[in-house]
Design an enzyme around this catalytic site. Structure first.
Site, short mmCIF file in Angstrom:
data_model
loop_
_atom_site.label_atom_id
_atom_site.label_comp_id
_atom_site.label_asym_id
_atom_site.label_seq_id
_atom_site.Cartn_x
_atom_site.Cartn_y
_atom_site.Cartn_z
N ARG A 48 -30.09 -55.85 -100.06
CA ARG A 48 -31.02 -54.81 -100.07
C ARG A 48 -30.79 -53.82 -101.26
O ARG A 48 -29.56 -53.36 -101.53
CB ARG A 48 -31.04 -53.84 -98.83
CG ARG A 48 -31.13 -54.58 -97.61
CD ARG A 48 -32.54 -55.48 -97.27
NE ARG A 48 -33.85 -54.61 -97.48
CZ ARG A 48 -34.91 -55.15 -97.24
NH1 ARG A 48 -35.16 -56.42 -97.39
NH2 ARG A 48 -35.91 -54.40 -97.42
N HIS A 50 -21.77 -58.58 -108.58
CA HIS A 50 -23.12 -59.31 -109.15
C HIS A 50 -22.49 -60.62 -109.76
O HIS A 50 -21.82 -60.52 -110.64
CB HIS A 50 -23.70 -58.21 -110.18
CG HIS A 50 -25.03 -58.60 -110.43
ND1 HIS A 50 -26.00 -58.79 -109.73
CD2 HIS A 50 -25.42 -59.20 -111.83
CE1 HIS A 50 -27.18 -59.31 -110.46
NE2 HIS A 50 -26.74 -59.55 -111.49
N ASP A 91 -27.98 -52.52 -110.45
CA ASP A 91 -26.91 -53.59 -111.17
C ASP A 91 -26.33 -53.03 -112.54
O ASP A 91 -26.25 -53.54 -113.25
CB ASP A 91 -27.47 -54.85 -111.23
CG ASP A 91 -27.76 -55.74 -109.93
OD1 ASP A 91 -27.17 -55.61 -108.96
OD2 ASP A 91 -28.72 -56.57 -110.10
N GLU A 105 -15.81 -65.23 -108.37
CA GLU A 105 -16.00 -63.91 -107.52
C GLU A 105 -14.80 -63.49 -106.35
O GLU A 105 -14.33 -62.47 -106.18
CB GLU A 105 -17.18 -63.89 -106.74
CG GLU A 105 -18.44 -64.08 -107.91
CD GLU A 105 -19.72 -64.21 -106.83
OE1 GLU A 105 -19.96 -63.32 -106.04
OE2 GLU A 105 -20.70 -64.75 -107.30
C1 GAR Z 1 -22.74 -63.75 -104.11
O1 GAR Z 1 -22.57 -64.65 -105.32
C2 GAR Z 1 -22.91 -62.51 -104.93
O2 GAR Z 1 -22.34 -62.17 -106.15
C3 GAR Z 1 -24.30 -62.23 -104.95
O3 GAR Z 1 -24.60 -63.12 -103.55
C4 GAR Z 1 -23.58 -63.85 -103.41
C5 GAR Z 1 -23.21 -63.53 -101.78
O4 GAR Z 1 -22.27 -64.69 -101.44
N1 GAR Z 1 -24.77 -60.96 -104.92
C6 GAR Z 1 -25.89 -60.66 -105.62
O5 GAR Z 1 -26.75 -61.44 -105.74
C7 GAR Z 1 -26.07 -59.14 -105.43
N2 GAR Z 1 -27.43 -58.81 -106.25
P1 GAR Z 1 -21.46 -64.30 -100.12
O6 GAR Z 1 -22.43 -63.99 -99.10
O7 GAR Z 1 -21.06 -65.77 -99.94
O8 GAR Z 1 -20.29 -63.57 -100.60
#
Ligand code: GAR
Length: 194
Positions: A90, A108, A144, A173
């Site tokens: 969100r 991100h 971002d 990540e």
């Molecule tokens: C992750 O790759 C994170 O970087 C991205 O969503 C994914 C969540 O994965 N976030 C975004 O795109 C934020 N704009 P997860 O639920 O397995 O941590």
């Protein structure tokens, strides 16, 4: 330091963060909150013994301020010192962000300032990038944006699809976000590059 983790999906970054906060780590996960009860990460948090909550955005039907008030109130009830956004999908307005400014981190999946927003892996491949990655930054009202606290890089390989590239980035990540959190929780906002 008490940490609230906000998710919308599977929560693999949340798990990496929560697992890191043990032993001599200066922080503990005190809340995992999702904006949807369908987030797979909620069950994973419960399995780890972390308190969970859902603040569903849907009943607020476009009234972002009311949603964000409810979100804020539920977070405050767990008295965190820091919020980690971990796949929380969100967009947060200035009204919410300003209440947590300097105390809210986000991960991100791109090397910011490149590829803000969605579909970052597809856009990096489309642009012919040879390198891609992820960024942890402080959250400011602009999407971002905000001071970069760490980045991890991966190569873009011939034949990569958005999915294969996403998997390579996601592994990083899981290394980067805990490393940045440990440093920030120790009072150090020096940038990390992996
Ligand atoms: C992750 O790759 C994170 O970087 C991205 O969503 C994914 C969540 O994965 N976030 C975004 O795109 C934020 N704009 P997860 O639920 O397995 O941590």
């Amino acid at each position: 330091m008490r940490v609230a983790i906000l998710i919308s999906g599977g929560g693999s970054n949340m798990v990496a963060l929560a697992r890191s906060m043990t032993g001599d780590h200066p922080a503990r996960a005190v809340l995992v909150l999702s904006n949807t009860d369908g987030a797979g990460g909620l069950a994973r948090a419960e399995d780890m013994g972390i308190e969970t909550a859902v603040v569903d955005h849907r009943p607020y039907k476009g009234d972002r301020a009311a949603f964000e008030d409810a979100l804020h109130n539920r977070i405050v009830a767990s008295a965190p010192d820091l919020i980690c956004l971990a796949g929380f999908m969100r967009v947060l307005t200035e009204g919410f962000v300003s209440r947590w400014q300097g105390r809210m981190l986000n991960i991100h999946p791109s090397l910011l300032p490149k590829y803000r927003g969605l579909h970052t892996h597809a856009r990096a491949i489309e642009a012919g990038e040879s390198e891609h990655g992820c960024t942890v930054h402080e959250v400011t009202p602009a999407l971002d944006d905000g001071p970069i606290l760490g980045q991890a890089r991966v190569p873009v390989l011939p034949g990569d699809t958005p999915d294969t590239l996403a998997a390579r980035v996601l592994e990083q990540e899981h290394r980067l976000y805990p490393a940045v959190l440990r440093r920030v929780a120790s009072g150090d906002k020096t940038r990390i590059d992996l």
